[in-house]
Motif scaffolding. Structure first.
Motif, short mmCIF file in Angstrom:
data_model
loop_
_atom_site.label_atom_id
_atom_site.label_comp_id
_atom_site.label_asym_id
_atom_site.label_seq_id
_atom_site.Cartn_x
_atom_site.Cartn_y
_atom_site.Cartn_z
N THR A 129 21.71 37.44 75.19
CA THR A 129 21.11 38.72 74.87
C THR A 129 21.68 39.84 75.74
N GLY A 130 22.12 39.49 76.93
CA GLY A 130 22.41 40.49 77.95
C GLY A 130 23.42 41.56 77.59
N ASP A 157 27.83 40.55 79.47
CA ASP A 157 27.20 41.47 80.42
C ASP A 157 27.71 41.24 81.84
N VAL A 205 19.82 44.06 87.56
CA VAL A 205 19.09 44.27 86.30
C VAL A 205 19.44 45.64 85.73
N ASP A 224 18.74 41.29 82.63
CA ASP A 224 17.30 41.11 82.78
C ASP A 224 16.91 40.23 83.96
N TYR A 225 15.64 40.33 84.32
CA TYR A 225 15.00 39.30 85.11
C TYR A 225 13.82 38.83 84.27
N GLU A 226 13.92 37.61 83.76
CA GLU A 226 12.92 37.06 82.84
C GLU A 226 12.61 38.02 81.69
N HIS A 227 13.67 38.55 81.09
CA HIS A 227 13.61 39.43 79.92
C HIS A 227 13.04 40.82 80.19
N ASN A 228 12.78 41.14 81.44
CA ASN A 228 12.33 42.49 81.79
C ASN A 228 13.50 43.31 82.32
N PHE A 229 13.30 44.62 82.33
CA PHE A 229 14.19 45.61 82.97
C PHE A 229 15.52 45.83 82.24
N ARG A 230 15.68 45.27 81.04
CA ARG A 230 16.93 45.49 80.30
C ARG A 230 17.10 46.95 79.89
N GLN A 231 16.00 47.66 79.79
CA GLN A 231 16.01 49.00 79.19
C GLN A 231 16.61 50.08 80.07
#
Ligand code: IMP
Ligand code: MG
Length: 185
Positions: free
Chosen positions: A49-50, A105, A159, A164-171
């Motif tokens: 996903t990254g 990524d 991040v 991400d870190y566990e799918h958070n902070f990608r935004q």
């Protein structure tokens, strides 16, 4: 806007690569790739996903025609590579005789892209090159040399901009390091 800024300042300890640096570098990379592949048919393979954000930006800087395909690859749990790479290909995935540019990524140990490259070669890709947004060269445990690298970063867990870190902070539109308490949550 203020809420967004609070979200960022609440959890980011250090910015490693700013939004402006990213934009400028992606333009340069897009030009370089377009020059190198001039007159050839390229197939951009986005490693999800990254790399979704990087891939979306880099393909818009290409002045050559490009097919775009995706695969999922996972090797991480939390901040640790588990060493085993899971790869999921979509329906109709076909790389035979294609000139593949893997868009990733970050290259860390190198195991993920070693596994992906191996599969592409086995499935008859004509050529395989790597374009990675970030590289942590000091962490490498296998021989893997990306042709295109956005930025080298130090050995810190990053991040933002898709990572991400566990799918958070990608935004986040930049790359940063979280405050330690966020990795412990
Ligand atoms: P490798 O197989 O060790 O090269 O790991 C590559 C994959 O691990 C990347 O595609 C990322 O998804 C993930 N990864 C490695 N380092 C980081 C990091 O600092 N932040 C977020 N994800 C990372
Ligand atoms: Mg990845």
């Amino acid at each position: 806007m203020e809420k967004k800024n609070n979200l960022i300042t609440d959890c980011i300890e250090e910015v490693l690569v700013s939004e402006e640096q990213i934009k400028a570098r992606i333009k340069e990379l897009g030009e370089e790739i377009s020059r190198d592949y001039e007159g050839r048919e390229i197939c951009v393979l986005t490693v999800l996903t990254g790399s979704f954000m990087f891939a979306a930006d880099i393909i818009r800087e290409l002045s050559i025609p490009a097919k775009v395909m995706c695969i999922f690859a996972t090797s991480y749990e939390g901040t640790e590579s588990v060493g085993k790479v899971d790869i999921i290909k979509g329906k109709g995935f076909n790389v035979k005789d294609k000139e593949i540019l893997i868009v990733e990524d970050i290259v860390d140990t190198g195991r993920t892209l070693q596994a992906v490259s191996q599969i592409l070669k086995e499935e008859g890709a004509k050529s395989v090159e790597i374009c990675t947004f970030l590289d942590k060269p000091e962490r490498r445990v296998v021989e893997l040399y990306p042709k295109y690298i956005g930025f080298d970063i130090p050995n810190k867990f990053a991040v933002g901009y898709g990572l991400d870190y566990e799918h958070n902070f990608r935004q986040f539109p930049f790359v940063g390091v979280l405050k330690p308490e966020y990795y412990e949550k």
